[in-house]
Write a protein that holds these residues in place. Structure first.
Motif, PDB file in Angstrom:
ATOM      1  N   THR A 194      58.980   4.242  31.538  1.00  0.00           N
ATOM      2  CA  THR A 194      57.521   4.208  30.642  1.00  0.00           C
ATOM      3  C   THR A 194      56.514   3.437  31.897  1.00  0.00           C
ATOM      4  O   THR A 194      56.783   2.959  32.772  1.00  0.00           O
ATOM      5  N   TYR A 196      51.098   9.338  35.573  1.00  0.00           N
ATOM      6  CA  TYR A 196      51.034   9.595  34.061  1.00  0.00           C
ATOM      7  C   TYR A 196      49.879   8.692  33.291  1.00  0.00           C
ATOM      8  O   TYR A 196      49.928   8.729  32.194  1.00  0.00           O
ATOM      9  N   LYS A 215      46.272  10.527  37.960  1.00  0.00           N
ATOM     10  CA  LYS A 215      46.257  10.743  36.480  1.00  0.00           C
ATOM     11  C   LYS A 215      45.433   9.746  35.830  1.00  0.00           C
ATOM     12  O   LYS A 215      44.484  10.121  34.762  1.00  0.00           O
ATOM     13  N   PHE A 258      59.207   8.873  30.420  1.00  0.00           N
ATOM     14  CA  PHE A 258      59.171   9.799  31.608  1.00  0.00           C
ATOM     15  C   PHE A 258      60.732   9.578  32.241  1.00  0.00           C
ATOM     16  O   PHE A 258      61.219   8.606  32.456  1.00  0.00           O
ATOM     17  N   ASN A 314      49.631   6.008  27.280  1.00  0.00           N
ATOM     18  CA  ASN A 314      51.185   6.353  26.926  1.00  0.00           C
ATOM     19  C   ASN A 314      51.787   5.716  25.716  1.00  0.00           C
ATOM     20  O   ASN A 314      52.821   5.849  25.500  1.00  0.00           O
TER      21      ASN A 314
END
Length: 474
Positions: free
Chosen positions: A151, A177, A376, A229, A183
């Motif tokens: 992560t 990400y 991102k 991920f 997240n």
């Protein structure tokens, strides 16, 4: 009368000496906990070990009255009740890596989650991971990476997740990400009145928004649930060292690489100065490619080949091994350091000659770090979470690391202050919150009014203030 505490036979009342019928005692607190209480009346070795934090700068007032090592939510609730009853300031500590010393205080209480609250649970079917607020980054990695997942956490394995995630959370996966706060799916928190809440987009959504970037302003975060991920089995990364005579070539190549619209998001890049001696300084490029190693080598080839390097330490390795790349430095607690950090203005080129001048003028303990953000991170709106600074391509950080006396600290601080001023024109008022702790207005910007309303709702008395403090709305 404000009640304090009783240790042994000693009664402590309010300032005018008046005692109160209800008396909180340390012994009673100890009996109510599964964890431990270490106070300044214990042996010096025991107390000093309990209060130790990473930054040993002597201007950080690290002299808490007591340290509580909590084992769970009820320990935290009992500890907060005791602290409120006694009027004690509380600092929440996970890994103790707050660069500004926010995980300790002078004369108050340190509530430590990092000793015992380190459970991790992975759900491969849902591709999520739950972990307690006392986990270090490497604690989570040790559970997720063997299953082929990771992560978004920090770039140092020894950093605590609690402060990292609640302050934004930048790591090697961020260009792919987003930040840690982008997240997080669920947060568990104990508020100032002892209420234990679960918050998400669908439950206590205001608190969920505020905790993702608002640090410890609203309560003690006891657990996170985050997206996972797929993590590549092998990556390409390491250090490439260059002589300062080639600094202009290297920094120009870095800028071209980072600002290229086709720069791969798998690439996470840092450039920083190294001082080997007063007469020899190097420029270090730290690369990390979170994809096929062969593709990573090709992606970085032009940049790294722009000048002849002094040493090339890059290799094919695993993410877990790379993640603890800097751990030897961050493992040792008590080394003094001083930090300042600024975000560069959006779409601004590096002031290359000024950066070279700053490095060349640095004392032996001085380090300048350039980090490539973007990717991102920029795709989220500034008000998507409480963390709002997302439009910068570069973050510039100045640190003095390992100074040994008052004079050398003064030299380091003067260099950092003058360097920050020299580069001021290319920097915004924002900063990455885990590197620097300025005023709330600059740290949270247009998100501050909303944060103040959340503070008023969940911590109206501003009990949690060892942070970039957000005052409750009036």
């Amino acid at each position: 009368a404000r009640v304090c505490w009783k240790r042994g036979g000693e009664m402590r009342g309010d300032e005018d000496g008046e005692e109160t019928a209800a008396v909180a005692t340390v012994d009673a607190l100890k009996e109510s906990l599964r964890g431990e209480v270490i106070s300044d009346s214990d042996s010096a070795d025991k107390y000093n070990e309990a209060k130790l934090i990473w930054n040993g700068d002597w201007e950080i007032a690290n002299a808490p009255k007591m340290v509580v090592h909590a084992r769970g939510v009820t320990d935290i609730q009992s500890t907060l009740a005791f602290a409120k009853h006694c009027g004690m300031e509380v600092s929440v500590r996970c890994g103790g890596h707050s660069l500004k010393g926010l995980s300790t205080n002078d004369g108050g209480m340190v509530l430590d989650l990092g000793k015992y609250m380190k459970a991790v649970r992975i759900n491969t079917k849902a591709e999520t991971v739950w972990f307690q607020g006392g986990c270090l980054v490497k604690d989570v990695d040790k559970e997720t990476v063997p299953f082929g997942y990771a992560t978004v956490l920090g770039a140092v394995g020894n950093a605590g997740t609690g402060g990292l995630v609640s302050g934004g959370g930048y790591g090697y996966f961020s260009r792919m990400y987003g930040l840690s706060v982008d997240n997080v799916l669920e947060i568990e928190v104990v508020t100032a009145d002892g209420t234990y809440l679960t918050c998400s987009e669908n439950e206590n959504a205001d608190l969920f928004w505020g905790c993702r970037g608002g640090q410890s302003n609203f309560g003690v975060i006891t657990g996170f649930t985050m997206r996972l991920f797929r993590c590549p089995s092998e990556i390409y990364g390491g250090l490439v060292l260059y002589d300062m005579d080639d600094a202009e070539i290297v920094l120009t190549a870095f800028q071209e690489f980072a600002l290229d619209p086709n720069c791969p998001r798998q690439a996470s890049t840092h450039v920083y100065s190294l001082t080997l001696s007063e007469d020899q300084k190097l420029l270090a490029v730290q690369v990390c490619y979170l994809g096929d190693p062969e593709e990573g080598m090709k992606a970085y080839a032009k940049f790294l080949g722009a000048a002849t390097c002094v040493d090339d330490q890059t290799k094919v390795t695993t993410y877990q091994q790379y993640q603890v790349f800097s751990d030897e430095v961050y493992r040792i607690k008590g080394i003094p350091s001083y930090w300042r950090s600024r975000n560069m203005k959006p779409k601004t080129k590096l002031p290359i000659q000024d950066i070279i001048d700053v490095i060349n003028s640095s004392p032996s303990e001085g380090i300048l770090v350039l980090e490539h953000f973007g990717g991102k991170i920029m795709e989220y709106a500034p008000d998507a979470t409480a963390y709002r600074h997302r439009d910068q391509d570069f973050v510039i950080t100045f640190t003095g690391f390992g100074f040994q006396n008052v004079e050398s600290r003064k030299v380091v601080k003067n260099w950092i202050v003058s360097s920050t001023e020299k580069l001021n024109d290319v920097c915004s008022h924002g900063t990455y919150l885990n590197y620097d702790s300025g005023a709330a207005e600059a740290s949270f910007g247009e998100n501050l009014p909303r944060l103040r309303e959340i503070k008023k709702k969940y911590d109206p008395d501003n009990f949690f203030k060892c942070n970039i403090n957000i005052l409750p709305a009036e």
